[in-house]
Design a protein around this motif. Structure first.
Motif, PDB file in Angstrom:
ATOM      1  N   ASN A 124       5.347   7.900   8.105  1.00  0.00           N
ATOM      2  CA  ASN A 124       6.716   7.386   8.122  1.00  0.00           C
ATOM      3  C   ASN A 124       7.743   8.406   8.562  1.00  0.00           C
ATOM      4  N   ASP A 125       7.730   9.585   7.972  1.00  0.00           N
ATOM      5  CA  ASP A 125       8.699  10.614   8.317  1.00  0.00           C
ATOM      6  C   ASP A 125       8.020  11.971   8.269  1.00  0.00           C
ATOM      7  N   VAL A 126       8.534  12.917   9.084  1.00  0.00           N
ATOM      8  CA  VAL A 126       7.876  14.206   9.238  1.00  0.00           C
ATOM      9  C   VAL A 126       8.931  15.291   9.413  1.00  0.00           C
ATOM     10  N   ILE A 127       8.662  16.471   8.858  1.00  0.00           N
ATOM     11  CA  ILE A 127       9.547  17.621   9.011  1.00  0.00           C
ATOM     12  C   ILE A 127       8.702  18.855   9.295  1.00  0.00           C
ATOM     13  N   VAL A 128       9.350  19.881   9.844  1.00  0.00           N
ATOM     14  CA  VAL A 128       8.656  21.128  10.156  1.00  0.00           C
ATOM     15  C   VAL A 128       9.225  22.247   9.292  1.00  0.00           C
ATOM     16  N   LYS A 129       8.352  23.147   8.868  1.00  0.00           N
ATOM     17  CA  LYS A 129       8.730  24.318   8.083  1.00  0.00           C
ATOM     18  C   LYS A 129       8.656  25.548   8.981  1.00  0.00           C
ATOM     19  N   PHE A 136       4.496  15.350   6.035  1.00  0.00           N
ATOM     20  CA  PHE A 136       4.797  13.957   6.345  1.00  0.00           C
ATOM     21  C   PHE A 136       4.445  13.025   5.192  1.00  0.00           C
ATOM     22  N   THR A 137       5.129  11.884   5.185  1.00  0.00           N
ATOM     23  CA  THR A 137       4.899  10.856   4.175  1.00  0.00           C
ATOM     24  C   THR A 137       4.080   9.726   4.780  1.00  0.00           C
ATOM     25  N   ASP A 138       3.350   9.005   3.910  1.00  0.00           N
ATOM     26  CA  ASP A 138       2.443   7.968   4.393  1.00  0.00           C
ATOM     27  C   ASP A 138       2.489   6.722   3.506  1.00  0.00           C
ATOM     28  N   PRO A 139       3.592   5.968   3.556  1.00  0.00           N
ATOM     29  CA  PRO A 139       3.647   4.699   2.828  1.00  0.00           C
ATOM     30  C   PRO A 139       2.907   3.613   3.604  1.00  0.00           C
ATOM     31  N   SER A 140       3.055   2.364   3.163  1.00  0.00           N
ATOM     32  CA  SER A 140       2.259   1.288   3.767  1.00  0.00           C
ATOM     33  C   SER A 140       3.041   0.371   4.694  1.00  0.00           C
ATOM     34  N   TYR A 141       4.300   0.684   4.982  1.00  0.00           N
ATOM     35  CA  TYR A 141       5.153  -0.270   5.690  1.00  0.00           C
ATOM     36  C   TYR A 141       4.591  -0.721   7.039  1.00  0.00           C
ATOM     37  N   GLY A 142       3.955   0.155   7.759  1.00  0.00           N
ATOM     38  CA  GLY A 142       3.462  -0.189   9.079  1.00  0.00           C
ATOM     39  C   GLY A 142       2.221  -1.057   9.089  1.00  0.00           C
ATOM     40  N   ILE A 143       1.531  -1.171   7.941  1.00  0.00           N
ATOM     41  CA  ILE A 143       0.359  -2.044   7.872  1.00  0.00           C
ATOM     42  C   ILE A 143       0.605  -3.246   6.973  1.00  0.00           C
ATOM     43  N   ASP A 144       1.821  -3.373   6.435  1.00  0.00           N
ATOM     44  CA  ASP A 144       2.133  -4.510   5.562  1.00  0.00           C
ATOM     45  C   ASP A 144       2.291  -5.812   6.337  1.00  0.00           C
ATOM     46  N   ALA A 158      -3.876   4.828  -1.391  1.00  0.00           N
ATOM     47  CA  ALA A 158      -2.726   5.473  -2.031  1.00  0.00           C
ATOM     48  C   ALA A 158      -1.693   5.774  -0.966  1.00  0.00           C
ATOM     49  N   SER A 159      -0.469   5.978  -1.413  1.00  0.00           N
ATOM     50  CA  SER A 159       0.617   6.389  -0.510  1.00  0.00           C
ATOM     51  C   SER A 159       1.047   7.784  -0.939  1.00  0.00           C
ATOM     52  N   ARG A 160       0.794   8.755  -0.087  1.00  0.00           N
ATOM     53  CA  ARG A 160       0.948  10.146  -0.492  1.00  0.00           C
ATOM     54  C   ARG A 160       1.767  10.959   0.516  1.00  0.00           C
ATOM     55  N   VAL A 161       1.973  12.212   0.185  1.00  0.00           N
ATOM     56  CA  VAL A 161       2.663  13.167   1.044  1.00  0.00           C
ATOM     57  C   VAL A 161       1.644  14.232   1.450  1.00  0.00           C
ATOM     58  N   TYR A 162       1.637  14.588   2.741  1.00  0.00           N
ATOM     59  CA  TYR A 162       0.627  15.493   3.280  1.00  0.00           C
ATOM     60  C   TYR A 162       1.270  16.688   3.985  1.00  0.00           C
ATOM     61  N   ARG A 163       0.464  17.722   4.144  1.00  0.00           N
ATOM     62  CA  ARG A 163       0.858  18.920   4.876  1.00  0.00           C
ATOM     63  C   ARG A 163      -0.195  19.232   5.928  1.00  0.00           C
ATOM     64  N   ALA A 170      -5.413  22.163   9.318  1.00  0.00           N
ATOM     65  CA  ALA A 170      -6.013  21.526   8.146  1.00  0.00           C
ATOM     66  C   ALA A 170      -4.983  20.658   7.429  1.00  0.00           C
ATOM     67  N   ILE A 171      -5.435  19.520   6.923  1.00  0.00           N
ATOM     68  CA  ILE A 171      -4.560  18.563   6.260  1.00  0.00           C
ATOM     69  C   ILE A 171      -4.831  18.596   4.756  1.00  0.00           C
ATOM     70  N   SER A 172      -3.764  18.641   3.972  1.00  0.00           N
ATOM     71  CA  SER A 172      -3.912  18.647   2.518  1.00  0.00           C
ATOM     72  C   SER A 172      -2.903  17.701   1.893  1.00  0.00           C
ATOM     73  N   VAL A 173      -3.240  17.186   0.709  1.00  0.00           N
ATOM     74  CA  VAL A 173      -2.323  16.351  -0.064  1.00  0.00           C
ATOM     75  C   VAL A 173      -1.419  17.272  -0.875  1.00  0.00           C
ATOM     76  N   VAL A 174      -0.113  17.079  -0.760  1.00  0.00           N
ATOM     77  CA  VAL A 174       0.816  17.901  -1.547  1.00  0.00           C
ATOM     78  C   VAL A 174       1.469  17.116  -2.669  1.00  0.00           C
TER      79      VAL A 174
END
Length: 309
Positions: A124-129, A136-144, A158-163, A170-174
Motif C-alpha cells: 500500500n505505501d512505502v518509504i525509504v530510510k 512498506f505496509t501490506d493491507p488487503s485493499y487491493g485484493i478485496d 495477515a496484514s503486516r509491515v515489512y522491511r 532480505a525481507i523481514s516483518v517489523v
C-alpha cells in the motif's frame, strides 16, 4: 494584532499559525481521478507522480508549465510511491501484489513479491530510510475487490509491515499487530516510525489511528502506542516536516499534529484526502491527493528527507 489565516486553514492551537501564511490559499492543480493516491516528488525533473488507482494509471504533473500527462497506463493499480536514494521511483502495486522499482532507463524491477513463499496481499505505501532500506505496509485493499486491483484470496493470512534490507534485499516483518496497516513515515532523525491503521474499514469500531514506534539500529521496532486517533474519517498517508510535525490525510483535509501529539490545525479540502507529500524547490509545498483531484499549498515549513547515512 493577529492576522488570520485564510479559509483554507483551521487553527486549533496557536502553534499552527507559525506553519502557515496569512495570504496563502489551497490551489486545485488538476481534477479527473477516481481515487488519487501516492504522490512522489522528483526534484531533478520538477515534477510529481501520483496514482489514480481505479483507473489503473499513474499521472505526472509538471511544475514548469502546470501540465498533466499520463506517466504510465496500465500501471498495475499502483498505490503509494517513494523516491529512493538514487532518484528511482519505488511503487506499491495492488495488482502486482509487490513492491517494484522503475530504473533510470524505464525498466521495472520487482523488489519484493513474496514472504515465506506466499504472495503479499497488496502493498500500500512505502518509504525509504537513510540506510537505503525500504519499509512498506501490506493491507488487503487491493485484493478485496476488482475496483483497486484483482479480487483474490489472501495467502499470507495477515496484514503486516515489512522491511527490505538496502544491502541484501532480505525481507523481514517489523510489525504484525495491525488490522490494516496503511501510511507510514519516519521522524526527521529516523528514531521514530509512525504507522497508520485503517482497520475501521474492515472491523466495526476498528482502529482509525496512527501509532508511534521506536526504531532500533538493527531495523527492529519497539513500542507502538497510539499517537493520535482520527476525528473525521480515517488517517491514511502522511509526511513529517523538519520540525517533527505530522501532516496526516483525513476525511476533511490534512491534519497537522505536533510531535507531542497535539492536533495543531487543519488544511481544509472539499474531498477526502488519501495522501500527501512535500515538494517544490524548497520542499515547502505540500501536494495533496484528494479523492478526484490534486491540490497544493505553500507552508512555512519543509518536508523532512532521509538523513545522511
Amino acid at each position: 494584532m493577529v492576522i488570520e489565516l485564510t479559509e483554507s486553514f483551521e487553527v486549533l492551537d496557536p502553534r499552527f499559525r507559525k506553519l502557515a501564511f496569512p495570504n496563502v490559499h489551497v490551489e486545485e492543480l488538476w481534477t479527473g481521478c477516481r481515487w488519487a493516491e501516492g504522490p512522489a516528488w522528483f526534484a531533478a525533473g520538477r515534477y510529481l507522480v501520483w496514482s489514480d488507482i481505479p483507473n489503473d494509471r499513474m499521472l505526472r504533473w509538471d511544475e514548469t508549465d502546470g501540465s498533466v500527462s499520463v506517466f504510465r497506463q496500465p500501471a498495475m493499480n499502483t498505490n503509494g510511491h517513494t523516491v529512493d536514494l538514487q532518484g528511482r521511483l519505488v511503487s506499491c502495486e495492488h495488482r502486482g501484489r509487490c513492491v517494484s522499482r522503475t530504473e533510470h532507463d524505464g525498466t521495472r524491477t520487482v523488489l519484493a513479491a513474496q514472504f515465506d513463499g506466499k504472495r503479499f496481499n497488496s502493498p500500500n505505501d512505502v518509504i525509504v530510510k537513510s540506510d537505503a532500506s525500504l519499509w512498506f505496509t501490506d493491507p488487503s485493499y487491493g485484493i478485496d475487490s476488482d475496483y483497486e486491483g484483482d479480487a483474490a484470496p489472501g495467502e499470507i493470512g495477515a496484514s503486516r509491515v515489512y522491511r527490505i534490507d538496502g544491502a541484501s534485499g532480505a525481507i523481514s516483518v517489523v510489525a504484525g499487530d495491525f488490522v490494516q496497516p496503511n501510511g507510514l513515515a519516519f521522524s526527521p532523525d529516523e528514531s521514530l516510525l509512525y504507522i497508520v491503521d485503517t482497520g475501521a474499514t474492515h472491523q466495526a469500531d476498528g482502529p482509525h489511528h496512527v501509532r508511534r514506534f521506536k526504531v532500533g539500529t538493527n531495523g527492529t521496532l519497539s513500542g507502538g502506542e497510539v499517537f493520535a486517533t482520527c476525528p473525521v474519517g480515517l488517517y491514511d498517508g502522511l509526511r513529517v516536516d523538519v520540525h517533527g510535525n505530522l501532516w496526516l490525510s483525513a476525511g476533511d483535509g490534512v491534519h497537522c499534529h505536533a510531535p507531542d501529539g497535539t492536533l495543531l490545525g487543519k488544511i481544509l479540502i472539499p474531498e477526502t484526502v488519501a495522501n500527501v507529500c512535500f515538494g517544490g524547490a524548497k520542499l515547502n509545498r505540500l501536494f495533496i491527493c484528494g479523492t478526484t483531484s490534486l491540490y497544493a499549498v505553500y507552508l512555512n515549513t519543509r518536508g523532512a528527507r532521509p538523513r545522511a547515512a
